[in-house]
Design a protein around this motif. Structure first.
Motif, PDB file in Angstrom:
ATOM      1  N   TRP A 162      10.759 -15.032  64.414  1.00 19.00           N
ATOM      2  CA  TRP A 162      10.996 -16.278  63.977  1.00 19.00           C
ATOM      3  C   TRP A 162      11.661 -16.071  62.084  1.00 19.00           C
ATOM      4  O   TRP A 162      11.311 -16.510  61.422  1.00 19.00           O
ATOM      5  N   TRP A 163      13.209 -15.785  61.926  1.00 15.61           N
ATOM      6  CA  TRP A 163      13.955 -15.450  60.472  1.00 15.61           C
ATOM      7  C   TRP A 163      13.180 -16.947  59.885  1.00 15.61           C
ATOM      8  O   TRP A 163      13.120 -16.726  58.773  1.00 15.61           O
ATOM      9  N   THR A 164      13.869 -18.032  60.387  1.00 15.03           N
ATOM     10  CA  THR A 164      13.935 -19.039  59.256  1.00 15.03           C
ATOM     11  C   THR A 164      12.716 -18.999  58.390  1.00 15.03           C
ATOM     12  O   THR A 164      12.843 -20.006  57.851  1.00 15.03           O
ATOM     13  N   CYS A 165      11.867 -19.049  59.515  1.00 12.04           N
ATOM     14  CA  CYS A 165       9.859 -19.491  58.698  1.00 12.04           C
ATOM     15  C   CYS A 165       9.340 -18.037  58.434  1.00 12.04           C
ATOM     16  O   CYS A 165       8.793 -17.125  59.316  1.00 12.04           O
ATOM     17  N   GLY A 166      10.322 -17.240  56.752  1.00 10.44           N
ATOM     18  CA  GLY A 166       9.773 -16.492  56.665  1.00 10.44           C
ATOM     19  C   GLY A 166      10.940 -14.575  56.794  1.00 10.44           C
ATOM     20  O   GLY A 166       9.457 -13.863  56.177  1.00 10.44           O
ATOM     21  N   ALA A 167      11.322 -14.939  57.110  1.00  8.45           N
ATOM     22  CA  ALA A 167      12.432 -14.358  57.475  1.00  8.45           C
ATOM     23  C   ALA A 167      11.756 -12.633  57.776  1.00  8.45           C
ATOM     24  O   ALA A 167      12.480 -11.517  57.645  1.00  8.45           O
ATOM     25  N   HIS A 168      11.137 -13.157  59.268  1.00 14.27           N
ATOM     26  CA  HIS A 168      10.394 -12.200  60.065  1.00 14.27           C
ATOM     27  C   HIS A 168      11.616 -11.487  61.063  1.00 14.27           C
ATOM     28  O   HIS A 168      12.784 -12.056  61.798  1.00 14.27           O
ATOM     29  N   THR A 169      12.123 -10.180  61.130  1.00 12.18           N
ATOM     30  CA  THR A 169      12.973  -9.079  61.905  1.00 12.18           C
ATOM     31  C   THR A 169      11.964  -8.471  62.804  1.00 12.18           C
ATOM     32  O   THR A 169      11.202  -8.371  62.479  1.00 12.18           O
ATOM     33  N   ARG A 170      13.107  -8.068  63.073  1.00 12.93           N
ATOM     34  CA  ARG A 170      12.876  -6.639  64.413  1.00 12.93           C
ATOM     35  C   ARG A 170      13.469  -5.620  63.597  1.00 12.93           C
ATOM     36  O   ARG A 170      14.290  -5.895  63.305  1.00 12.93           O
ATOM     37  N   ASP A 171      13.194  -4.323  65.038  1.00 15.36           N
ATOM     38  CA  ASP A 171      13.482  -3.123  64.150  1.00 15.36           C
ATOM     39  C   ASP A 171      15.455  -3.296  64.927  1.00 15.36           C
ATOM     40  O   ASP A 171      16.095  -2.404  64.521  1.00 15.36           O
ATOM     41  N   THR A 172      15.707  -4.280  65.713  1.00 12.56           N
ATOM     42  CA  THR A 172      16.665  -4.384  66.490  1.00 12.56           C
ATOM     43  C   THR A 172      18.284  -5.258  65.748  1.00 12.56           C
ATOM     44  O   THR A 172      19.017  -4.705  65.468  1.00 12.56           O
ATOM     45  N   ASP A 173      17.948  -6.051  64.455  1.00 14.25           N
ATOM     46  CA  ASP A 173      18.242  -6.498  63.596  1.00 14.25           C
ATOM     47  C   ASP A 173      18.845  -5.386  62.481  1.00 14.25           C
ATOM     48  O   ASP A 173      18.055  -4.824  61.746  1.00 14.25           O
ATOM     49  N   ILE A 174      19.683  -5.676  61.920  1.00 17.31           N
ATOM     50  CA  ILE A 174      20.882  -5.047  61.178  1.00 17.31           C
ATOM     51  C   ILE A 174      20.185  -5.581  60.103  1.00 17.31           C
ATOM     52  O   ILE A 174      21.190  -7.613  60.016  1.00 17.31           O
ATOM     53  N   ILE A 175      19.756  -5.651  58.435  1.00 15.64           N
ATOM     54  CA  ILE A 175      19.685  -6.614  57.688  1.00 15.64           C
ATOM     55  C   ILE A 175      20.288  -5.552  56.161  1.00 15.64           C
ATOM     56  O   ILE A 175      20.373  -6.816  55.561  1.00 15.64           O
ATOM     57  N   ASN A 176      20.575  -4.911  56.389  1.00 16.02           N
ATOM     58  CA  ASN A 176      21.432  -4.287  55.693  1.00 16.02           C
ATOM     59  C   ASN A 176      22.200  -3.199  55.377  1.00 16.02           C
ATOM     60  O   ASN A 176      21.994  -3.202  56.395  1.00 16.02           O
ATOM     61  N   ILE A 208      16.744 -17.489  64.362  1.00 17.83           N
ATOM     62  CA  ILE A 208      16.840 -16.275  65.201  1.00 17.83           C
ATOM     63  C   ILE A 208      14.750 -15.889  65.735  1.00 17.83           C
ATOM     64  O   ILE A 208      14.524 -16.185  64.539  1.00 17.83           O
ATOM     65  N   ASP A 209      14.608 -15.602  66.831  1.00 22.41           N
ATOM     66  CA  ASP A 209      13.475 -15.735  67.106  1.00 22.41           C
ATOM     67  C   ASP A 209      13.765 -14.333  68.223  1.00 22.41           C
ATOM     68  O   ASP A 209      14.231 -13.939  68.530  1.00 22.41           O
ATOM     69  N   ASP A 210      12.034 -14.194  68.672  1.00 17.11           N
ATOM     70  CA  ASP A 210      11.817 -12.419  69.683  1.00 17.11           C
ATOM     71  C   ASP A 210      13.117 -13.854  71.482  1.00 17.11           C
ATOM     72  O   ASP A 210      13.350 -12.781  71.485  1.00 17.11           O
ATOM     73  N   LEU A 226      24.418  -7.906  72.399  1.00 21.32           N
ATOM     74  CA  LEU A 226      25.086  -7.704  71.167  1.00 21.32           C
ATOM     75  C   LEU A 226      23.538  -7.401  70.280  1.00 21.32           C
ATOM     76  O   LEU A 226      22.766  -8.271  70.554  1.00 21.32           O
ATOM     77  N   ILE A 227      23.718  -7.157  69.662  1.00 21.28           N
ATOM     78  CA  ILE A 227      22.706  -6.494  68.168  1.00 21.28           C
ATOM     79  C   ILE A 227      23.018  -7.502  67.092  1.00 21.28           C
ATOM     80  O   ILE A 227      24.156  -8.459  66.837  1.00 21.28           O
ATOM     81  N   PRO A 228      21.851  -8.430  66.978  1.00 19.23           N
ATOM     82  CA  PRO A 228      21.771  -9.375  66.105  1.00 19.23           C
ATOM     83  C   PRO A 228      22.015  -8.526  64.868  1.00 19.23           C
ATOM     84  O   PRO A 228      21.746  -7.885  63.755  1.00 19.23           O
ATOM     85  N   ILE A 229      22.457  -9.533  63.359  1.00 19.39           N
ATOM     86  CA  ILE A 229      23.266  -9.079  62.530  1.00 19.39           C
ATOM     87  C   ILE A 229      22.765 -10.711  61.170  1.00 19.39           C
ATOM     88  O   ILE A 229      23.440 -11.357  61.220  1.00 19.39           O
ATOM     89  N   ILE A 230      21.541  -9.700  60.351  1.00 22.02           N
ATOM     90  CA  ILE A 230      20.952 -11.113  59.452  1.00 22.02           C
ATOM     91  C   ILE A 230      21.869 -10.477  57.876  1.00 22.02           C
ATOM     92  O   ILE A 230      21.746  -9.355  57.535  1.00 22.02           O
ATOM     93  N   TRP A 231      21.985 -11.603  57.406  1.00 21.38           N
ATOM     94  CA  TRP A 231      21.788 -11.431  55.618  1.00 21.38           C
ATOM     95  C   TRP A 231      20.794 -10.723  54.917  1.00 21.38           C
ATOM     96  O   TRP A 231      20.086 -10.628  55.843  1.00 21.38           O
ATOM     97  N   THR A 232      20.968  -9.852  54.028  1.00 22.84           N
ATOM     98  CA  THR A 232      19.235  -9.593  53.510  1.00 22.84           C
ATOM     99  C   THR A 232      18.812 -10.224  52.393  1.00 22.84           C
ATOM    100  O   THR A 232      19.132 -10.902  52.037  1.00 22.84           O
ATOM    101  N   THR A 233      17.562 -10.549  53.167  1.00 22.10           N
ATOM    102  CA  THR A 233      16.655 -11.328  52.058  1.00 22.10           C
ATOM    103  C   THR A 233      15.489 -10.305  51.809  1.00 22.10           C
ATOM    104  O   THR A 233      15.204  -9.605  52.344  1.00 22.10           O
TER     105      THR A 233
END
Length: 497
Positions: free
Chosen positions: A200-214, A320-322, A333-340
């Protein structure tokens, strides 16, 4: 000659392989604090910042008529002590005279609205799209009531369209995670405590390898705008064209059917288009069927207007969560989030807080400037969050944030997210995509036949993919494009022998 070329190529291969094995290609930023700097470098930083402070940029941002204005960097947010310690100098623009952009202190949620901006170009259906292999533009979109869901409300799930899109989830293991109450940590303390395992990204900015974050390359700024097309998006497009910057636009389906001509202008001008849901909800609060409806109707609206279907998405609020992640991937659809970057902050411009009335223009720009000063301490580039729905957010972008980016010391390279990540433009749309590894295809998950997803890892030509016990397929996106680059170089090498 061939021998010399081959030696150079092998050196390039070695450099490329080494570079892509470094931490900057990992999904989580590897932070490295700068601690030393030579006195000459410090002097150079101060000198560069001072020079930038007197620089002017002339650009036209008006819609129907040509008007020239000047953006003036009036203040440098740095100190000699900061420069002498090796910390990168950053530039804070306090006033702008770009035509139509008010002084920073005047940018508030209650400021008087200026004229809205209509699309400036009428594109023929025979016009060549900017994406190789993409179909021609459809006939101009005409909204028909009753064909589309109610704007700004999560669409119903009992329609034929949603039922057909639900079939895309067949064969995918969608984690059985209960929806959150409202997408916030405070309302779901139990889920929040378990956020890491839920992804769950909202609580701790947790991501997975499928996310584009930078962006993989250091000091690369991934330019992105959410929530449009809006009444001032064309003003932003005029500015971006004048300074030769391309961006990724995460569009809302309800806005697409409202301003289709602006979406066409974005796409035909060479900007990247991505999905940002139909009604902008916290996706973790929805049922599986509702998530499918939000993503499906937005895909459909985009295709109806520009003829292509994006292969990427951004969850509103980053929520987003799993479960949401798996549904997005199943729908291509590949998830893209901004950088933390942990304690260094989130690369959010906070422009939305000015629109909401919780921050003033100066507070917003100062806070982002402080965070931007940490960009040099990260081994990757950054993806920055901005918005184009409101006049205040567009004014902050063209008068302040993007001007800061262009005058930053050390210099940023500004690119749309797909380009900064090394993703070929053709891969960003389903109709032009010939890459069988992007977006990801479903694989067998219950190998041992026990009725549960196996934790298996397989290595393919596109990198390493893992299906965890939660049923989420994880693939290192960067490894896919590293492999493609190396294969291309090897193919070229064969011509030298």
């Amino acid at each position: 000659m061939k021998l010399h070329a081959l030696v150079a190529l092998l050196a390039a291969l070695s450099t490329t392989a080494h570079a892509h094995s470094q931490p900057e290609l990992k999904r989580h930023a590897n932070l490295k604090r700068q601690t030393t700097s030579s006195s000459s470098a410090s002097s150079s930083a101060v000198s560069s910042a001072s020079s930038a402070a007197s620089a002017t940029v002339t650009t036209s941002v008006t819609g129907s008529s040509s008007s020239t204005g000047t953006a003036v960097v009036s203040s440098v947010s740095t100190a000699a002590s900061a420069a002498n310690s090796g910390v990168a100098a950053t530039i804070l623009i306090e006033s702008a005279t770009i035509s139509g952009v008010p002084a920073l202190t005047a940018i508030t949620s209650g400021m008087s609205s200026g004229s809205t901006f209509a699309a400036t170009t009428t594109w023929a259906t025979t016009a060549s799209p900017p994406v190789s292999g993409a179909p021609s533009l459809p006939t101009p979109f005409v909204y028909s009531e009753g064909v589309w869901p109610t704007q700004d409300k999560t669409p119903p799930t009992d329609t034929d369209e949603v039922q057909s899109w639900l079939a895309e989830l067949d064969g995918w293991d969608i984690p059985d995670l209960e929806p959150t109450t409202d997408g916030t940590c405070a309302s779901d303390p139990t889920f929040s405590a378990d956020a890491a395992s839920r992804g769950w990204w909202t609580c701790g900015a947790h991501t997975r390898d499928t996310d584009i974050i930078n962006c993989p390359d250091k000091l690369t700024w991934g330019v992105s705008f959410d929530d449009g097309p809006g009444p001032y998006t064309q003003k932003l497009l005029n500015y971006l064209e004048s300074v030769d910057i391309s961006a990724t636009f995460f569009v809302v389906g309800s806005r697409v059917i409202e301003r289709p001509a602006v979406l066409v202008e974005e796409y035909m001008s060479g900007h990247e288009i991505s999905v940002h849901t139909w009604a902008h909800p916290h996706l973790t609060t929805l049922t599986n069927e509702q998530i499918v409806a939000e993503l499906g109707w937005t895909r459909k609206a985009i295709k109806e207007v520009i003829g292509v279907t994006p292969t990427t998405m951004r969850p509103p609020y980053g929520d987003i969560d799993d479960r949401v992640r798996a549904i997005s991937l199943a729908m291509g659809l590949i998830p893209i989030i901004w950088t933390t970057a942990g304690t260094l902050g989130s690369f959010d411009t906070f422009d939305w807080e000015v629109a909401a009335g919780t921050k003033t223009g100066p507070e917003c720009v100062q806070e982002f400037d402080n965070i931007l000063g940490n960009a040099s301490d990260i081994d990757t580039g950054i993806i920055v969050l901005e918005h184009d729905l409101y006049e205040v957010t567009v004014d902050l972008a063209i008068g302040y944030n993007l001007e800061t980016a262009q005058n930053y010391n050390p210099a940023f390279t500004l690119k749309p997210i797909g380009e900064c990540y090394g993703i070929p433009t053709t891969d960003l749309y389903r109709e032009s995509n010939t890459n069988t590894s992007f977006p990801y295809t479903n694989t067998t998950t219950d190998v041992n036949g026990d009725g549960t997803a196996d934790n298996t890892t397989t290595t393919t030509s596109s990198g390493t993919s893992t299906r965890s016990s939660s049923g989420v397929l994880t693939i290192n996106v960067a490894s896919i494009y590293t492999t493609f680059s190396l294969v291309g170089l090897m193919a070229f090498a064969s011509t030298l022998l």
